[in-house]
Enzyme design. Structure first.
Site, PDB file in Angstrom:
ATOM      1  N   CYS A  29       0.870  -1.187   0.000  1.00  0.00           N
ATOM      2  CA  CYS A  29       0.000   0.000   0.000  1.00  0.00           C
ATOM      3  C   CYS A  29       0.904   1.234   0.000  1.00  0.00           C
ATOM      4  CB  CYS A  29      -0.889  -0.009   1.253  1.00  0.00           C
ATOM      5  SG  CYS A  29      -1.745   1.580   1.514  1.00  0.00           S
ATOM      6  N   ASP A  42      -0.183  -5.859   0.237  1.00  0.00           N
ATOM      7  CA  ASP A  42      -1.469  -6.183  -0.384  1.00  0.00           C
ATOM      8  C   ASP A  42      -1.282  -7.461  -1.205  1.00  0.00           C
ATOM      9  OD1 ASP A  42      -2.864  -4.002   0.601  1.00  0.00           O
ATOM     10  OD2 ASP A  42      -2.229  -2.695  -1.049  1.00  0.00           O
TER      11      ASP A  42
END
Ligand code: CA
Ligand code: CA
Ligand code: CA
Ligand code: CA
Ligand code: CA
Ligand code: CA
Ligand code: CA
Ligand code: CA
Ligand code: CA
Ligand code: CA
Ligand code: CA
Ligand code: CA
Ligand code: CA
Ligand code: CA
Ligand code: CA
Ligand code: CA
Lengths: 146, 146, 146, 146, 146, 146, 146, 146, 146, 146
Positions: I54, I61
Site C-alpha cells: 500500500c 497487499d
C-alpha cells in the site's frame, strides 16, 4: 512512491505509522494478559497471506499459515503477529524451517500450554509442501478435542 | 426512521415489540425445561450473523458463533439467545474475551452438563481469529462422539 | 471499554483515530484523481460485511454490497467508502432504499460514467432480498463486457 | 385440486394410493427382517426434505434429518419412514423435541443395537439449530468406526 | 400444541400473531410505494423454503422459488410475500402451474415493469423440474443487464 | 445395435470382447498376488457408477459404492471388479442386501485382513440410504488410521 | 522440438539443465539435514500431477500422490522428489505397486520416523483406486494428531 | 426377485405397477394441456440418472440429461418422461445419437415452440462427451434470456 | 540466507540464476513470434500469486491478476511475465494504478489486437477491490465470444 | 514391465491391443458419419488428462483440453481422439502451439462447421496459461447459444 495526488484524502493519512520489519529478528511479538487462565481454551489464527523467498533461487513463495494454541498467562496480540509474519517477506528460508521458526518464536513470546503451527505452501514444480509442528508443555495433556 | 409509507402494511406491524438490548449485561438468556434429561443429547446453535466493535480502534468486527452443549434440566430458548448475541453489536471487546464471556453467561443461564463456544472472526489485516472455549461439569465424561 | 491491560501493546495504539460516523449523512465519501481518464476501465468493490437495522422491528439485518463503476475524473477512496458503509450500522432503512441510497451518494461523490450497486441481504423469514440499481451517464454507452 | 386435464395420463394414476398421515402418532414405521444379524453394519437415512411448524408462531420450519443405526433383527423400511417423517408437516413442535421424538419412535419400531438421529434446522432469526440424540443398547459397545 | 412449559418465556410470546393462510386465494400480497420510480432497478427475492403437494399422489414437493422484478410505482413487501408463499403448503398443484400462478398474482399485486419467476423443484423419480416464466409490460424494453 | 457405420473405425473394434454378466453369481472376481504382504496397506475402490433395480417396483436405483480393504495374500483386480459390479444392473435387490452381498463376495474372493463396503444410494422419495458393512479377520486389529 | 524462434528469449534459457530420468531406478532422492530433530513435526507433499502407464494396455494413468512423514535426521528435498515422481512417466506399473514402491524408496532415502504414501488414481472404467501405505519405525509411537 | 420377506410391508406394495419399457420405441411420452399458452415460459427437466450401453463394447455408460423447452399447447408429463429415459437402459447407442434421438421424440410428442436437449456423459478413457441439440419452430424467435 | 547445508543437493543449484527485478521499470517483458497470426485466438494468464505494498501505509497487499489477450505478431513469454509481475513485490502503488500499469506495459511489449487485465485484490478493512481495464486496437472488433 | 503375476487374469488380457502413438503426426483421428446433418448441434469433449513436455526445460506440463464443435458430415470418434491426445505425451511444444495444432488437426479430420479448442494448463511458476482458438467455416454464422 505512487504519484497519486492525496491532498483530498483526510482519512487515509500516513499518521497511522505501522512500522513493517524486514526480518523476524526485528519484529516483536506482543501479548496481553489472558483473562481466563482457569480454562484451557483454544485460539487459532488463520493467516492466508504469507510470502517469503526461496533461499536458493530467490523466487517468491506463497503460503497459508495456521497457528493454534492454548494460552497460559499471555495471549498473542494479532496486530503484532501480522507485522511479525510480514517480516518474512524478503527473507530466504526453506518452508520446513519457516514453520518451526514461527513455532519457536511464539513459544518464546507467550509460553503457551500447547501450540501447533501449520504452513501450507503453494505448489512449486507441481508439488505443495504442508508442514505441521507442535509443542506441548511438559505435564500438560494437550487439547482434548481437536 | 425510514420515510417509507407503511399505511398499506397490515402484516409488518411494529406490535411485535422485540426489545433489543445494548449490552450483554441487559440481555436475559431464557430457558425451557428439558423433556429428555435421561439422555445426553447435543444441541448446536449456528449463529453466522455476529458483530461487535474493536475495543481499541472502534472498527466493526464480524464473526460466526457456534454454541454446542448437552443440556441438563434446562434448554436455551433460541429467540432470547438471538437478542443476547445482538446485544454485543455496539460493545468494544476483544474476540478472545467475547467467546469466553458467552460461555460463562450460558453456563450461568442453563447449567449444562457440557458446553463449547466457538467464535470465528472475519480476517482483519489478513488474519482471522478462531477461539474455542469448553466447559465440562465435574464428573460428566463429556460428549462421546464429537 | 474492555478491561484488557494494554500497557504492553505498542503497536495497537488508539492513535490511529479513525472516526466512525453514526449515519450516512455524516460520512464523507472521499476521492482521488483518476490517472487513466482516457480509458473506460471498471472498478468493483466487494463489501461482504454490511449491517443495518430493520426500520419496523429494529432487528439487525446483514448484507453483502457490491459496487461496480467506470470512473470519469475521480476514483472513490476505499477507506472513506469503508467508513461510509459502516455508518449505516445503527440506521433503520428498508433494503431497497439502502441500495438506491448508496448509488445516489456515490454518483454525487465521484460523478462516474456508469455505476451499479448490488445489495444482497441475508434471508429473513427464509427470504433473501437482492437489489441491483444502475446509473449510466446520458450519452455513455455503458460497460461493453459485463 | 388442480384443474389439469389428466385424461391422457395413463401412467400417473391416483391408484398408487399412498396415504399420508397428519401426525406421527398415526404413521406406522414398518420393518423387514435383517438378513445379516451376525454383522454390526451401519444404515444411514439422509432426509433433507423435512418440514414442521413452530409451536408458538405457527411459522413453517425446514430441516434436514439424518438417521444412522445398527440394526438388530429388524430393518426400517424406507417408504414407511418417508410417510412417518412427512406426518410432522402440520405439527407444532420444538426442534429439540422433534429429534428426540424420532429417536424414541425408531427405537420402538426396530429395537436397534445403536441409533443416532440428527436434526439440522434452517436458520430462524439468523440462528440455526442442530440437535443430535443417540441411544446405545446396554451392553452393546456402539459403532466402532464413526 | 407442544407441551413445552413456556411460563418462563417472556420473549417468545404468541402475541406476534402472524396469520398463515391455507391457500394463495386467501393470502394478500402487500406493497409499499417505490421511492425510486425514475430508475429501472432490479429486486430479487430468493425463497429456498417452498413446499406444496403433488395434485395426483398427495406427496409433498419441495422447491426453491426466485422472483426477480423491476418495480414501477409499487414494491412487494417481503413479509406478506412470505405468508403468500407459505399458503401453498397444503395445496395440490403441478409445478408448471405454481410458477405461472405466482407470476400472475405478483403482476396483479404490484403491476411491475418486468418480472421473472423461477421455480426449481427437488427431484422426484430422479427428475428435477425447473420452470421460468417472464412478463414484460408492453413498451418496456426489459432489464438491460441480466 | 446402433446403425452407425463403423467401417472407417479401425481402433474401436468389437475384438475387445469384454463379456458383461447379467447377475453377480455369473461374474468372477479375479485377483493377483499381493507383492507387499509384510505391510498392512489400504486399497480403496471408488465406484460412483452403480445401478440396480428396486425389487418391488422395478424402478432403477443409482448408487456410489466404496470398497476399502487391507489385502492379505491376494489383491482384487479392478477390471473384474468393474464387470462384477455391472452385473447388478438388471437385478432386483434391496440396498442393505446389495452392500452386504458385495462384502461377502469380496471376502470369498480375496480373503482380506479387513474390508469395508459402503453403498450410498441416490434419494428415492426424498430419502437417501447409505449402508456401511465391515469385516475384520479374527485376530487382526483393523486399520490403524482411518 | 518446437520450431518456435527463441532468439529473443534471454530468461527462458536451456541452461537450467534439469535432467529428467526415465525410471525410478535412475532418479536420486536427495535430502538435507533436519534442523529440528528434537521435534516430531509432520511434512506433507501434495503431488497432484502424477502419471504412469498401465502395465497391461499401455494406456496412460493419472493420479494424485500425497506423501506425509515425520523426518528423523534427514528431510526430502522437493526438487529431487519432483524429478523422482516424473521418472514414472513412461513406466508400466500397477497402482498398488506404485504406492508401495514410492514408500520403500523414501524410507531408503531419508529413514523417517513415520511415513505414509497415498496414491489416488483417476477412474478407469468408472472405478478409481486409492491406495495408502504406511511405515512406522519400530519403537516410534507414530503421529499423535492425524 | 429378492428373498426379503415382505409380509409385514403394507405400504411398499407391488400394486403400483409402473411398467418399465426396454427401448424408447415402446415408451410413450405423455402430455397434458398447457394452461398458459399465451406466455413463452421455459420448463427444464434435470435428469442426472441416465444410463445406456456402448454399442460396440457393451460397457454401461452413465450420463446427465437436461431438457429445456418452451411449450406450445402441450406440456410433457414427468413420470412418462422418467419411464421413457429409463427405456434406454439396455440399448446400445452412441451418445451423439442418444441426444438427437431424445430431441426428435420430444418434438414428436409435444410439438414445442423451442427445445434444447443436452447429454453430458461420464468420462470414458478420460474423455467426457457433452452433446447439445436444439430445435426452434420456424418463425419462433427462441428463448429471449438464456 | 538460510543456513541449510546444501552440499548434498546436486539438483537444486543456484546456477539457474533467474534475476528478480525490484520494480516494473527494470523487468523486461519478452515475446516470441505468433505462429498463428491468421487466427484471432485468446490467451489467458491466471496469476493468483501477486503482492505489492500500500503506497500510504506500507502494508502488503495480495491480489490475483488475470491477463486475457488476442496476440497479433508477438506472444508474451510466461517466464518473463512471472519476473515482471514479481517486480511489483516491494512497490507502493494503488490497485487501480497497478491494473492499468500492467495493461500499458503489455500493450507496449506485444502490441496485441485486444487485451484485458483484471486485478482482484484481497479485502482490506473488509472491502475487496477488483479492477478490469481493456484495450482494443482501433478497427479490431474485439473477442467475439467472451 | 511390471513383474505382477497375471496368470489368473482372464479378463485383463493384452489382446485389446490399443496402439499408443508417440507423436500427433502418427496418430490418426477417425470419424463416423453424422446422422443429423440437417441440424447444427454442438458436441463437446472434456479431456482433463492431457500432458506434454516443455520444449525448453523438458519438464512435464499438465493441462485440461476442451473441444467444442458443430459437425458437418463427419463426427470425431472419441477413442481415436483419446489416442491422438495421448500422442503429445513425450512431445516438446509451447502451450499456445498445442491448442492451435489440435484445432488444425481436427479441422483437417472432420471439416466441421464451427470448432473451438481450449487448453487450460496447470500453473508453472505460479502462472496458468489458458488458450482458446476458434474456427468458423466461411458463411456459417457459428453457434447461436454459447
Ligand atoms: Ca495438504
Ligand atoms: Ca445498558
Ligand atoms: Ca480456522
Ligand atoms: Ca449524526
Ligand atoms: Ca440472488
Ligand atoms: Ca452445525
Ligand atoms: Ca381457505
Ligand atoms: Ca436446472
Ligand atoms: Ca445368468
Ligand atoms: Ca450420508
Ligand atoms: Ca477415495
Ligand atoms: Ca462440458
Ligand atoms: Ca531498480
Ligand atoms: Ca468481484
Ligand atoms: Ca514417430
Ligand atoms: Ca482461466
Amino acid at each position: 512512491m505512487s504519484d497519486k495526488t492525496i491532498e483530498g484524502l483526510t482519512l487515509l493519512q500516513k499518521s497511522c505509522t505501522t512500522v513493517y520489519r524486514d526480518s523476524p529478528e526485528d519484529a516483536i511479538l506482543e501479548t496481553f494478559p489472558n483473562k481466563y487462565p482457569h480454562r484451557n481454551y483454544v485460539i487459532e489464527f488463520d493467516c492466508p497471506e504469507f510470502t517469503s523467498l526461496c533461499p536458493i533461487t530467490g523466487q517468491p513463495d506463497f503460503a497459508k499459515i495456521k497457528i493454534t494454541y492454548i494460552p497460559d498467562l499471555k495471549c498473542v496480540e494479532s496486530k503484532s503477529l501480522k507485522i511479525y509474519l510480514f517480516s518474512f517477506r524478503n527473507c530466504g528460508m526453506f518452508h520446513e524451517e519457516i514453520t518451526n521458526r514461527i513455532l519457536d518464536d511464539l513459544i518464546a513470546a507467550c509460553d503457551p500450554r500447547w501450540i501447533s503451527v501449520r504452513g501450507m505452501m503453494n505448489p512449486r514444480g507441481g508439488i505443495g509442501i504442508d508442514v505441521t509442528a507442535e509443542y506441548c508443555r511438559p505435564g500438560f495433556e494437550g487439547p482434548t478435542s481437536k
